[in-house]
Design a protein around this motif. Structure first.
Motif, mmCIF file in Angstrom:
data_model
loop_
_atom_site.group_PDB
_atom_site.id
_atom_site.type_symbol
_atom_site.label_atom_id
_atom_site.label_comp_id
_atom_site.label_asym_id
_atom_site.label_seq_id
_atom_site.Cartn_x
_atom_site.Cartn_y
_atom_site.Cartn_z
ATOM 1 N N LEU A 148 0.905 -1.082 -0.030
ATOM 2 C CA LEU A 148 -0.065 -0.018 0.073
ATOM 3 C C LEU A 148 0.846 1.261 0.069
ATOM 4 O O LEU A 148 0.759 2.084 0.780
ATOM 5 C CB LEU A 148 -1.009 0.083 1.279
ATOM 6 N N THR A 149 1.727 1.296 -1.138
ATOM 7 C CA THR A 149 2.757 2.441 -1.015
ATOM 8 C C THR A 149 2.018 3.797 -1.063
ATOM 9 O O THR A 149 2.739 4.663 -0.255
ATOM 10 C CB THR A 149 3.540 2.219 -2.393
ATOM 11 N N VAL A 150 0.930 3.979 -1.883
ATOM 12 C CA VAL A 150 0.337 5.443 -1.795
ATOM 13 C C VAL A 150 -0.071 5.877 -0.361
ATOM 14 O O VAL A 150 0.084 6.927 0.041
ATOM 15 C CB VAL A 150 -0.679 5.270 -3.019
ATOM 16 N N SER A 151 -0.867 4.922 0.149
ATOM 17 C CA SER A 151 -1.322 5.045 1.506
ATOM 18 C C SER A 151 -0.103 5.348 2.336
ATOM 19 O O SER A 151 -0.163 6.421 3.355
ATOM 20 C CB SER A 151 -2.005 4.035 2.002
ATOM 21 N N ASN A 152 0.850 4.623 2.284
ATOM 22 C CA ASN A 152 2.137 4.915 3.244
ATOM 23 C C ASN A 152 2.755 6.184 3.014
ATOM 24 O O ASN A 152 3.169 6.675 3.923
ATOM 25 C CB ASN A 152 3.187 3.679 2.863
ATOM 26 N N GLY A 153 2.595 6.729 1.829
ATOM 27 C CA GLY A 153 3.183 8.019 1.512
ATOM 28 C C GLY A 153 2.252 9.201 1.743
ATOM 29 O O GLY A 153 2.691 10.119 2.439
#
Length: 251
Positions: A148-153
């Motif tokens: 969930l890279t976008v959420s993490n960012g």
């Protein structure tokens, strides 16, 4: 315990289903009135219909700059006041850091980040003493979630914004709070489990990593959110509350 919610009026975005809807249901059950929004107008209307006469549904997209003002105006026109907002920030698409494109980052920033900031900023200008701004974020605020890279960012940035806003509006008696759900048994989480190819195995694996050994229910999240939005939580601001069965490892 009387949460002091009777006749208070809240706007909840992304509330035609999932965590936003669960919160709306608990607010209404305790005497509040709600404006629930969703990008699908029919879904928002159906959600409001299920909640009864103390709810109204509105088709709205958080990425639209006009949405915040329109929802607050609806609250005042329909119910005569505006006491708080819960911005349910929809989950951005899953993906790895290497595979996420510029276009996906930009689309998520507009809807997930900028849309939420705009909603909170507009609400802060409209609220008076006793008002509250809530953001539904994610455990990714404190621990990155694989895939969930976008959420993490984006979500940690929103938590930082919420803390900054709480310092600015606190002297006016307005609170800002955030909620950090993990594996709550919603359609969104079921979709993530299904993407693994074996949803039952995914659920078992994630449940084993939660101290309570199970997913949370939408009702459990909704009760936590309703309390934070209520006058009973009048001395709580600038905080991020994990609603995760103990999944986060930090103290």
């Amino acid at each position: 315990m009387d949460l002091g919610l009777k006749d208070r009026v809240y706007v909840l975005t992304g509330a035609s289903r999932g965590l936003g809807y669960a919160t709306a249901r608990e607010l209404v059950a305790d005497g509040a009135k709600v404006v629930v929004s969703g990008r699908d107008g029919a879904g928002a209307a159906a959600a409001a219909g299920a909640l009864g006469p103390d709810a109204v549904g509105v088709a709205a997209d958080n990425a639209d700059p006009e949405t915040a003002g329109r929802l607050i105006a609806t609250a005042r026109e329909r119910f005569g006041r505006f006491d708080g907002i819960l911005v349910s920030v929809g989950g951005p698409p899953p993906g790895s850091a290497a595979d996420t494109t510029d276009a996906q980052w930009k689309a998520a920033f507009d809807s997930v980040f900028l849309g939420a900031v705009r909603m909170a900023h507009t609400a802060a200008a409209e609220l008076t003493e006793g008002g509250v701004i809530g953001l539904v974020l994610s455990g990714s605020v404190r621990e990155p979630i694989p895939g969930l890279t976008v959420s993490n960012g984006l979500r940690p940035g929103l938590a930082g914004f919420a803390k900054s806003l709480s310092l600015e509006v606190g002297p006016r008696g307005i609170r800002v709070v955030g909620l950090l759900p993990a594996r709550i048994d919603t359609d969104r989480v079921r979709e993530l489990d299904a993407a693994s190819g074996d949803p039952e195995a995914a659920k078992a694996r994630h449940s084993a990593a939660i101290p309570l050994r199970r997913y949370g229910t939408p009702e459990e999240f909704g009760r936590s959110a309703a309390f934070l939005l209520s006058p009973a939580a009048s001395y709580l601001t600038g905080l991020m509350l994990p609603v995760d069965g103990g999944a986060l490892h930090a103290i």
